[in-house]
Design a protein around this motif. Structure first.
Motif, PDB file in Angstrom:
ATOM      1  N   MET A  89     -25.786  62.291  -7.273  1.00 45.05           N
ATOM      2  CA  MET A  89     -24.986  61.871  -8.436  1.00 45.05           C
ATOM      3  C   MET A  89     -24.228  60.582  -8.131  1.00 45.05           C
ATOM      4  SD  MET A  89     -23.255  65.354  -9.786  1.00 45.05           S
ATOM      5  CE  MET A  89     -23.574  65.782 -11.465  1.00 45.05           C
ATOM      6  N   LYS A  90     -23.906  59.867  -9.195  1.00 44.00           N
ATOM      7  CA  LYS A  90     -23.042  58.690  -9.038  1.00 44.00           C
ATOM      8  C   LYS A  90     -21.592  59.175  -9.037  1.00 44.00           C
ATOM      9  CE  LYS A  90     -26.229  55.430 -11.059  1.00 44.00           C
ATOM     10  NZ  LYS A  90     -26.652  54.742 -12.249  1.00 44.00           N
ATOM     11  N   VAL A  91     -20.707  58.340  -8.461  1.00 46.81           N
ATOM     12  CA  VAL A  91     -19.312  58.758  -8.282  1.00 46.81           C
ATOM     13  C   VAL A  91     -18.675  59.158  -9.616  1.00 46.81           C
ATOM     14  CG1 VAL A  91     -17.020  57.987  -7.574  1.00 46.81           C
ATOM     15  CG2 VAL A  91     -19.003  57.414  -6.185  1.00 46.81           C
ATOM     16  N   ARG A  92     -18.750  58.276 -10.612  1.00 51.25           N
ATOM     17  CA  ARG A  92     -18.110  58.581 -11.894  1.00 51.25           C
ATOM     18  C   ARG A  92     -18.781  59.794 -12.564  1.00 51.25           C
ATOM     19  NH1 ARG A  92     -14.783  56.737 -15.969  1.00 51.25           N
ATOM     20  NH2 ARG A  92     -14.108  54.883 -14.871  1.00 51.25           N
ATOM     21  N   SER A 111     -10.774  57.971 -14.865  1.00 51.65           N
ATOM     22  CA  SER A 111     -10.451  56.601 -14.431  1.00 51.65           C
ATOM     23  C   SER A 111      -9.148  56.587 -13.625  1.00 51.65           C
ATOM     24  CB  SER A 111     -10.305  55.674 -15.637  1.00 51.65           C
ATOM     25  OG  SER A 111     -11.509  55.634 -16.337  1.00 51.65           O
ATOM     26  N   THR A 112      -8.188  57.433 -14.032  1.00 49.32           N
ATOM     27  CA  THR A 112      -6.907  57.477 -13.315  1.00 49.32           C
ATOM     28  C   THR A 112      -7.108  57.916 -11.871  1.00 49.32           C
ATOM     29  OG1 THR A 112      -5.823  58.040 -15.376  1.00 49.32           O
ATOM     30  CG2 THR A 112      -4.550  58.425 -13.373  1.00 49.32           C
ATOM     31  N   VAL A 113      -7.856  59.005 -11.662  1.00 54.14           N
ATOM     32  CA  VAL A 113      -8.038  59.463 -10.266  1.00 54.14           C
ATOM     33  C   VAL A 113      -8.886  58.483  -9.461  1.00 54.14           C
ATOM     34  CG1 VAL A 113      -7.658  61.938 -10.631  1.00 54.14           C
ATOM     35  CG2 VAL A 113      -9.968  61.038 -10.783  1.00 54.14           C
ATOM     36  N   ILE A 114      -9.816  57.816 -10.153  1.00 53.73           N
ATOM     37  CA  ILE A 114     -10.618  56.795  -9.459  1.00 53.73           C
ATOM     38  C   ILE A 114      -9.683  55.690  -8.955  1.00 53.73           C
ATOM     39  CG2 ILE A 114     -12.277  54.906  -9.873  1.00 53.73           C
ATOM     40  CD1 ILE A 114     -13.978  56.882 -11.464  1.00 53.73           C
ATOM     41  N   GLY A 115      -8.723  55.321  -9.800  1.00 51.06           N
ATOM     42  CA  GLY A 115      -7.736  54.321  -9.405  1.00 51.06           C
ATOM     43  C   GLY A 115      -6.823  54.847  -8.302  1.00 51.06           C
ATOM     44  N   GLN A 116      -6.403  56.105  -8.427  1.00 50.63           N
ATOM     45  CA  GLN A 116      -5.485  56.714  -7.439  1.00 50.63           C
ATOM     46  C   GLN A 116      -6.068  56.672  -6.033  1.00 50.63           C
ATOM     47  OE1 GLN A 116      -4.707  60.552  -9.372  1.00 50.63           O
ATOM     48  NE2 GLN A 116      -2.626  60.391  -8.562  1.00 50.63           N
ATOM     49  N   VAL A 117      -7.354  57.004  -5.925  1.00 50.33           N
ATOM     50  CA  VAL A 117      -7.953  57.056  -4.582  1.00 50.33           C
ATOM     51  C   VAL A 117      -8.636  55.736  -4.210  1.00 50.33           C
ATOM     52  CG1 VAL A 117      -8.275  59.566  -4.670  1.00 50.33           C
ATOM     53  CG2 VAL A 117     -10.149  58.090  -5.346  1.00 50.33           C
ATOM     54  N   LYS A 122     -16.678  51.471  -6.317  1.00 47.11           N
ATOM     55  CA  LYS A 122     -17.834  52.320  -5.987  1.00 47.11           C
ATOM     56  C   LYS A 122     -18.128  53.334  -7.101  1.00 47.11           C
ATOM     57  CE  LYS A 122     -18.455  50.797  -1.735  1.00 47.11           C
ATOM     58  NZ  LYS A 122     -19.658  50.083  -1.342  1.00 47.11           N
ATOM     59  N   ALA A 123     -17.488  53.182  -8.244  1.00 56.86           N
ATOM     60  CA  ALA A 123     -17.612  54.190  -9.306  1.00 56.86           C
ATOM     61  C   ALA A 123     -19.052  54.401  -9.769  1.00 56.86           C
ATOM     62  CB  ALA A 123     -16.721  53.809 -10.488  1.00 56.86           C
ATOM     63  N   GLY A 133     -15.667  57.623   4.625  1.00 55.93           N
ATOM     64  CA  GLY A 133     -14.331  57.397   4.071  1.00 55.93           C
ATOM     65  C   GLY A 133     -14.340  57.462   2.553  1.00 55.93           C
ATOM     66  N   TYR A 134     -15.322  56.803   1.953  1.00 57.92           N
ATOM     67  CA  TYR A 134     -15.414  56.814   0.495  1.00 57.92           C
ATOM     68  C   TYR A 134     -15.741  58.221  -0.019  1.00 57.92           C
ATOM     69  CZ  TYR A 134     -14.886  51.842  -0.483  1.00 57.92           C
ATOM     70  OH  TYR A 134     -14.377  50.582  -0.637  1.00 57.92           O
ATOM     71  N   ARG A 135     -16.628  58.894   0.689  1.00 60.11           N
ATOM     72  CA  ARG A 135     -17.001  60.256   0.275  1.00 60.11           C
ATOM     73  C   ARG A 135     -15.765  61.156   0.290  1.00 60.11           C
ATOM     74  NH1 ARG A 135     -22.441  62.172   0.884  1.00 60.11           N
ATOM     75  NH2 ARG A 135     -21.534  64.151   1.528  1.00 60.11           N
ATOM     76  N   GLN A 136     -14.955  60.962   1.328  1.00 61.68           N
ATOM     77  CA  GLN A 136     -13.743  61.776   1.437  1.00 61.68           C
ATOM     78  C   GLN A 136     -12.819  61.504   0.249  1.00 61.68           C
ATOM     79  OE1 GLN A 136     -14.077  63.840   3.713  1.00 61.68           O
ATOM     80  NE2 GLN A 136     -12.133  64.685   4.339  1.00 61.68           N
ATOM     81  N   ARG A 137     -12.760  60.235  -0.149  1.00 60.23           N
ATOM     82  CA  ARG A 137     -11.894  59.874  -1.270  1.00 60.23           C
ATOM     83  C   ARG A 137     -12.450  60.438  -2.577  1.00 60.23           C
ATOM     84  NH1 ARG A 137     -10.305  53.656  -0.823  1.00 60.23           N
ATOM     85  NH2 ARG A 137     -11.486  53.387   1.091  1.00 60.23           N
ATOM     86  N   VAL A 138     -13.785  60.495  -2.685  1.00 63.76           N
ATOM     87  CA  VAL A 138     -14.385  61.094  -3.891  1.00 63.76           C
ATOM     88  C   VAL A 138     -14.013  62.579  -3.965  1.00 63.76           C
ATOM     89  CG1 VAL A 138     -16.567  61.699  -5.041  1.00 63.76           C
ATOM     90  CG2 VAL A 138     -16.317  59.459  -3.976  1.00 63.76           C
TER      91      VAL A 138
END
Lengths: 228, 238
Positions: A89-92, A111-117, A122-123, A133-138
């Motif tokens: 899947m894509k991040v968004r 969008s808010t949580v995407i901005g928060q992390v 990478k959306a 690192g990015y996976r962890q943030r997702v």
């Protein structure tokens, strides 16, 4: 409020958790410490109702998470150990999927949580193509969706570089207001920075439940004294 | 549940695996029928409906094998179960997703009855279309029960291949329960019980164009039983 009362969990002949009791109140950030195999993940899974206690009782907002699964899970954000995600899947797309299940259909919240992390760039990337690192943030973004009252984070900074660790730490601190956060980690300095309270487990039992030592390096000393 | 269904379907529709399995199914189904059409010498879809269960025996487990086993292996099932979604919703959405894919596979075989309808019309003996529709309805019910069996095995193991093999073997035995070979080997009492349990016997009325309520009940209860067992497996909290 979370209540874990005299909980024991046995997997066959192995006793993963033995007579564990503690409570967690609103506004607390609990650092859940213990060596590998101490029973941290098992306790977290018991709180989520992912496994049934052999003995004892777990209550989330005064409800049994097994009998009232849907009601309790509405209020919990969970980041599991190793952060399993749907790589195709894509991040968004993934976050929208989680949002829909949580009943947060508003794309603005995604969008808010995407901005928060901080993963806006990478959306549209596929999750399998992301760095750890990015996976962890997702995973963290998914846990934060719907602004849950309780966050259970199983080793949220494991395997990350110091810069990423710092980012996740700051994020946890930022989102902590009026929430219960239980996070497990092996990094003792992290606990010193974020936690308001400590629960230390060793061989399935709670060996410390109380305030965080105020002196710098106090957590490490306490941990070594009780566990090592 | 809509979001779960969308996730399951998009996995197959954004992935070559889904297309490969569906197209292979359509190619085999069309070919197996067309190769004998002039040998049979009669304008009927019955040989086609007789072949389909054997193809479904392979293609449905191939589509279904990963659905739960892979989620368990990669631990994404834990993520799903930590969200406010019931085990029943998870299982039913996976079931419907494979059933829709099977439906797409069936749609790709519709060229057969249509061309047969046109060709037989030219010689003045058109095939009876309601019989064809009832045949497809029976096959869809049969597919539903095969999907439920395969989902159940997929929930029992983290190994997709094992889930595939267990499903194929179970479906194979269910199919051969109705064959003369088994009839000749087993005592008559056991044979009649197994005959009733065989989905092929239940399908036979549909193939003849007869909608049999007892057979519909059989397929629905068979499907519901295995879906229920799958939900029970997911609900285990050991």
């Amino acid at each position: 409020m979370i209540t874990v009362k005299n909980v024991t969990k046995q997997f066959g002949k192995t006793q993963a958790v033995n007579d564990v009791s503690f409570t967690a109140q609103k506004g607390e950030i609990i650092g859940f410490l213990g060596p590998n195999g101490a029973g941290k993940t098992t306790t977290m899974r018991l709180i989520l109702g992912l496994i049934r206690p052999t003995q004892g009782e777990v209550l989330v907002n005064r409800l049994d998470p097994l009998a009232h699964r849907m009601e309790t899970l509405q209020h919990i954000g969970y980041l599991p150990e190793n952060n399993p995600l749907y790589g195709e899947m894509k991040v968004r797309e993934y976050l929208s999927f989680v949002a829909e299940i949580k009943g947060v259909s508003n794309e603005e919240d995604v969008s808010t949580v995407i901005g928060q992390v901080d993963i806006s760039e990478k959306a549209q990337a596929k999750i399998e193509e992301l760095s750890r690192g990015y996976r962890q943030r997702v995973g963290l973004a998914a846990a934060l969706l719907g602004n849950p009252h309780i966050l259970i984070l199983d080793e949220p900074t494991s395997g990350l570089d110091p810069i990423e660790q710092e980012k996740i730490k700051n994020l946890i601190k930022k989102t902590a207001k009026n929430k219960i956060i239980i996070f497990s980690t092996h990094i003792l300095s992290e606990v010193e920075d974020i936690a308001t309270r400590l629960v230390i487990v060793s061989r399935g039992t709670v060996v410390y439940d109380g305030d965080k030592p105020k002196r710098k390096g106090g957590v490490e000393k306490l941990f070594k004294k009780l566990v090592v | 549940m809509k979001s779960l269904l969308k996730k399951e379907l998009s996995f197959y529709l954004n992935n070559p695996l889904g297309y490969i399995v569906i197209i292979l199914f359509a190619v085999f189904a069309n070919f197996m029928f067309v190769k004998d059409i002039f040998v049979v010498g009669s304008a009927s879809m019955r040989p086609f409906f007789d072949i389909l269960p054997w193809l479904l025996m392979i293609f449905i487990p191939a589509l279904t094998m990963r659905m739960i086993s892979e989620e368990k292996r990669t631990n994404t099932m834990e993520v799903l179960l930590s969200l406010p979604v019931s085990e029943t919703q998870i299982v039913v959405s996976k079931f419907i997703a494979v059933w829709i894919l099977t439906l797409i596979g069936f749609v790709l075989t519709l060229g057969l009855p249509i061309s047969m309808y046109v060709l037989t019309g030219q010689v003045g003996g058109r095939i009876y279309l309601p019989e064809v529709f009832v045949g497809y309805l029976g096959e869809l019910l049969l597919a539903a029960s095969f999907i439920a069996i395969s989902l159940f095995y997929s929930s029992l193991t983290k190994n997709q291949i094992l889930a595939f093999l267990a499903s194929v073997i179970t479906i194979f035995f269910l199919i051969i329960f109705s064959t003369d070979f088994v009839a000749g080997v087993l005592p008559p009492v056991l044979q009649s019980v197994l005959n009733y349990l065989s989905p092929i016997v239940q399908l036979s009325n549909f193939v003849k164009g007869v909608i049999d309520i007892r057979s519909i009940f059989y397929f629905l209860s068979f499907t519901a039983l295995f879906l229920f067992l799958t939900v029970v497996d997911l609900e285990r909290r050991n």
